[in-house]
Write a protein that holds these residues in place. Sequence first.
Motif, mmCIF file in Angstrom:
data_model
loop_
_atom_site.group_PDB
_atom_site.id
_atom_site.type_symbol
_atom_site.label_atom_id
_atom_site.label_comp_id
_atom_site.label_asym_id
_atom_site.label_seq_id
_atom_site.Cartn_x
_atom_site.Cartn_y
_atom_site.Cartn_z
ATOM 1 N N PHE A 123 -5.725 2.567 -0.708
ATOM 2 C CA PHE A 123 -6.846 2.440 0.228
ATOM 3 C C PHE A 123 -7.494 1.065 0.121
ATOM 4 N N LEU A 144 -7.727 -1.720 2.987
ATOM 5 C CA LEU A 144 -9.062 -2.124 3.422
ATOM 6 C C LEU A 144 -9.324 -3.605 3.171
ATOM 7 N N ALA A 176 0.836 -1.203 0.000
ATOM 8 C CA ALA A 176 0.000 0.000 0.000
ATOM 9 C C ALA A 176 0.870 1.252 0.000
ATOM 10 N N THR A 216 -9.827 7.552 -8.990
ATOM 11 C CA THR A 216 -10.965 6.656 -8.848
ATOM 12 C C THR A 216 -11.889 6.756 -10.052
ATOM 13 N N GLU A 258 -3.702 6.511 -4.912
ATOM 14 C CA GLU A 258 -4.246 6.526 -3.556
ATOM 15 C C GLU A 258 -5.428 5.579 -3.402
#
Length: 174
Positions: A65, A69, A52, A136, A61
Motif C-alpha cells: 500500500f 501510495l 507492490a 502494520t 500488504e
Amino acid sequence: MIDNIANTLTDGPSLVFFAFALLAIGGAIFMISFDRVVHMAVAAAFTFLSLAGLYVLLQAEFLAFVQILIYTGAISILMIFGIMMTRHQDGDQGPRNRLQSVLAFVGAAGLFGILFWVIQRTDFNSQPFEPVEDNTKEIGKLLFTEQVIPFELVSLLLTAAFIGAIVLAKREGD
C-alpha cells in the motif's frame, strides 16, 4: 538443477512471482532505455506497481500500500510535474556508441549468469514462516523499539537533503 527449475516453474505462486519480477525488470530496463523523460516516468511507475505486487506476494500488504501510495502516486506525479515545468531541448541526442552497448549487454548477461549460478548453488534455510496477525502493528513496534536510532537517522538525513535542495534551488534562482 534442471529438476529444481522445473519444480519451481510449475508452482502457481512462483509463476506469479516470476511475472511480477519480469514486469519490474522490464519497467526498469525501459526506464533507462527511453529517450523521452515522460516515458521514463511512466516506466518507473510501472516498475513501482510491479514491486507492490511482489510485496503482496510476500504478505506485506502495508508495504504494498505504501509503495503504491508514495512511489507510484506521489513520486511519479512529482516527476511528471517537474518535467512539465522545465524546458527540454529536443535533438542533440548523439548517436550511441555501439561498443558501449555491446559491453553493457555482455556485462548484464555476465551478472545475470553469476547471480543465477549462485542462487542455484545456495542451500536456503527452509524454516517454517509464521506470519503475524497485523503487519502494520509489528512494523510500528520494530520502528519505535529496536530500530528507533536508524529511523531517526533517516529522518535527519532526509531533513538535511531537503534543506540542501532548498539552498541549491535558491542559488540557481539568484
